[in-house]
Design an enzyme around this catalytic site. Structure first.
Site, mmCIF file in Angstrom:
data_model
loop_
_atom_site.group_PDB
_atom_site.id
_atom_site.type_symbol
_atom_site.label_atom_id
_atom_site.label_comp_id
_atom_site.label_asym_id
_atom_site.label_seq_id
_atom_site.Cartn_x
_atom_site.Cartn_y
_atom_site.Cartn_z
ATOM 1 N N THR A 12 0.832 -1.197 0.000
ATOM 2 C CA THR A 12 0.000 0.000 0.000
ATOM 3 C C THR A 12 0.870 1.251 0.000
ATOM 4 O O THR A 12 1.977 1.232 0.515
ATOM 5 C CB THR A 12 -0.864 -0.026 1.263
ATOM 6 N N THR B 271 -1.346 -5.709 7.522
ATOM 7 C CA THR B 271 -2.476 -6.647 7.509
ATOM 8 C C THR B 271 -3.763 -5.869 7.790
ATOM 9 O O THR B 271 -4.087 -5.571 8.944
ATOM 10 C CB THR B 271 -2.272 -7.715 8.596
ATOM 11 N N GLY B 272 -4.482 -5.565 6.737
ATOM 12 C CA GLY B 272 -5.613 -4.647 6.824
ATOM 13 C C GLY B 272 -6.650 -5.015 7.862
ATOM 14 O O GLY B 272 -7.196 -4.142 8.555
ATOM 15 N N THR C 202 -0.072 0.837 6.626
ATOM 16 C CA THR C 202 0.146 -0.266 5.692
ATOM 17 C C THR C 202 0.406 -1.543 6.474
ATOM 18 O O THR C 202 1.121 -1.519 7.482
ATOM 19 C CB THR C 202 1.322 0.001 4.736
ATOM 20 N N ILE D 228 -12.522 -6.035 1.104
ATOM 21 C CA ILE D 228 -12.061 -4.657 1.259
ATOM 22 C C ILE D 228 -11.282 -4.575 2.555
ATOM 23 O O ILE D 228 -11.700 -5.119 3.577
ATOM 24 C CB ILE D 228 -13.255 -3.682 1.233
ATOM 25 N N GLY D 229 -10.128 -3.917 2.493
ATOM 26 C CA GLY D 229 -9.258 -3.817 3.664
ATOM 27 C C GLY D 229 -9.409 -2.499 4.392
ATOM 28 O O GLY D 229 -10.430 -1.808 4.273
HETATM 29 N N1 ASP Z 1 -3.494 -2.682 4.319
HETATM 30 C C1 ASP Z 1 -3.685 -3.132 2.962
HETATM 31 C C2 ASP Z 1 -4.892 -4.001 2.890
HETATM 32 O O1 ASP Z 1 -5.113 -4.762 3.793
HETATM 33 C C3 ASP Z 1 -2.544 -3.891 2.432
HETATM 34 C C4 ASP Z 1 -1.267 -3.152 2.432
HETATM 35 O O2 ASP Z 1 -0.985 -2.373 3.338
HETATM 36 O O3 ASP Z 1 -0.477 -3.373 1.511
HETATM 37 O O4 ASP Z 1 -5.574 -3.982 1.891
#
Ligand code: ASP
Length: 319
Positions: free
Chosen positions: A186, A239-240, A237, A215-216
């Site tokens: 992200t 683990t969403g 950024t 959706i994260g």
């Molecule tokens: N946080 C983002 C998601 O879970 C992933 C990422 O940070 O790359 O979609």
């Protein structure tokens, strides 16, 4: 009052120690520096924090090294579904889009939602229609295709099917400093402008091999993105799902507002304690209303950079 400042991230993850490729590392450093410089230029020209973070994230979306816009990861079904959010600390106005496949720059769509709609979030087809109606550039879904991300999807699926693959071996193919198979790519930006306003923006392709429709945290106000002039601007950024469960971006703000923690204390608590307790991995970037910045992460590395107006950009990858 502090000098205007911008900070950015290009995702967090595990370092591919076996595969360090100096040339690839240079590409990341170069890309991060030039995006920080672009953000500094907006702020130096009297631009708002909102303009600076929008432009920084747009540039990161355009750069295939990062998992947002061009270069976004694939879903399990082999498609792209992009999420983005932007928030203006002045009035806590926010705009977001989720699950879009045809908007070239999701951050611009999020910005259009913020400025041209009474709503905060649009998803999927409705978001694409909104973006098209507001004059944003639309692309065919295969615009987002990159061979590296496609190979990454296949490695992820093979591993899921218990066909074991050596991650470091996979990383060695490309030599990225952070293992592309174990990173959250992200992108995001936070800024403080000369008028004392804060803003944050976050954009992503999500996580490789995610189920279509997932959706994260990225487009969720308070989870992956938050800005409030009274406290702080945050972009995350990692683990969403854990950032959503922990309402992590807002948690930093709440710890500062209600518990009186400093930026450093609040971001450390969220990233190094609370996220870990939820089993989360990743990091965030934050700038407070005094211009202090924090870029903590609990993974091995995070692509990141910052620059006060008038200073040279500072970028980092590893701890
Ligand atoms: N946080 C983002 C998601 O879970 C992933 C990422 O940070 O790359 O979609």
């Amino acid at each position: 009052m502090s000098k205007p400042v911008i900070a950015i991230h290009g995702g967090a993850g595990a370092i591919s120690r076996a595969a360090m490729n100096a040339e690839k590392e240079q590409q990341y450093i170069q890309a991060l520096s030039s995006v920080v410089e672009a953000g500094q230029a907006v702020l130096a020209g009297g631009g708002s924090a909102l303009d600076a973070v929008t432009e920084a994230v747009r540039l990161l979306e355009e750069c295939p090294l990062f998992n947002a816009g061009k270069g976004a990861v694939f879903t399990h079904q082999g498609t792209h579904e992009l999420d983005a959010c932007v928030m203006d600390g002045r009035g806590c106005d926010a705009g977001a889009v989720a699950g879009v496949s045809r908007v070239r720059n999701p951050v611009l769509a999020a910005r259009a939602v913020l400025e041209q709609s009474p709503h905060v979030m649009f998803a999927c087809e409705g978001a694409e229609k909104f973006a098209a109606a507001h004059g944003l550039e639309m692309v065919e879904p295969d615009f987002f295709f990159t061979q590296e991300r496609f190979d990454q999807l296949h490695r992820a699926q093979a591993e899921h099917g218990r066909v074991l693959l050596d991650h470091d071996g996979a990383a060695a193919l490309h030599g990225d400093p952070i293992d592309p198979d174990r990173k959250f790519g992200t992108v995001g930006a936070v800024a403080l402008d000369a008028a004392g306003n804060l803003a944050a923006a976050t954009s992503t392709g999500g996580m490789t091999n995610k189920q279509a429709g997932r959706i994260g945290d990225t487009p969720i106000v308070g989870a992956g993105c938050y800005a409030n002039n009274a406290t702080v601007a945050v972009s995350t950024t990692g683990t969403g799902e854990t950032f959503m469960r922990g309402v992590s971006a807002y948690d930093v703000s709440a710890l500062m507002e209600y518990a009186g923690l400093s930026l450093q204390q609040a971001t450390d608590k969220v990233v190094m304690e609370k996220l870990l307790q939820l089993g989360g991995s990743g990091g965030l970037i934050a700038v407070d209303r005094h211009g202090n910045i924090a870029l903590p992460f609990n993974s091995e590395g995070m692509y990141r950079g910052f620059g006060y107006v008038g200073d040279a950009p500072s970028v980092g990858i590893y701890r």
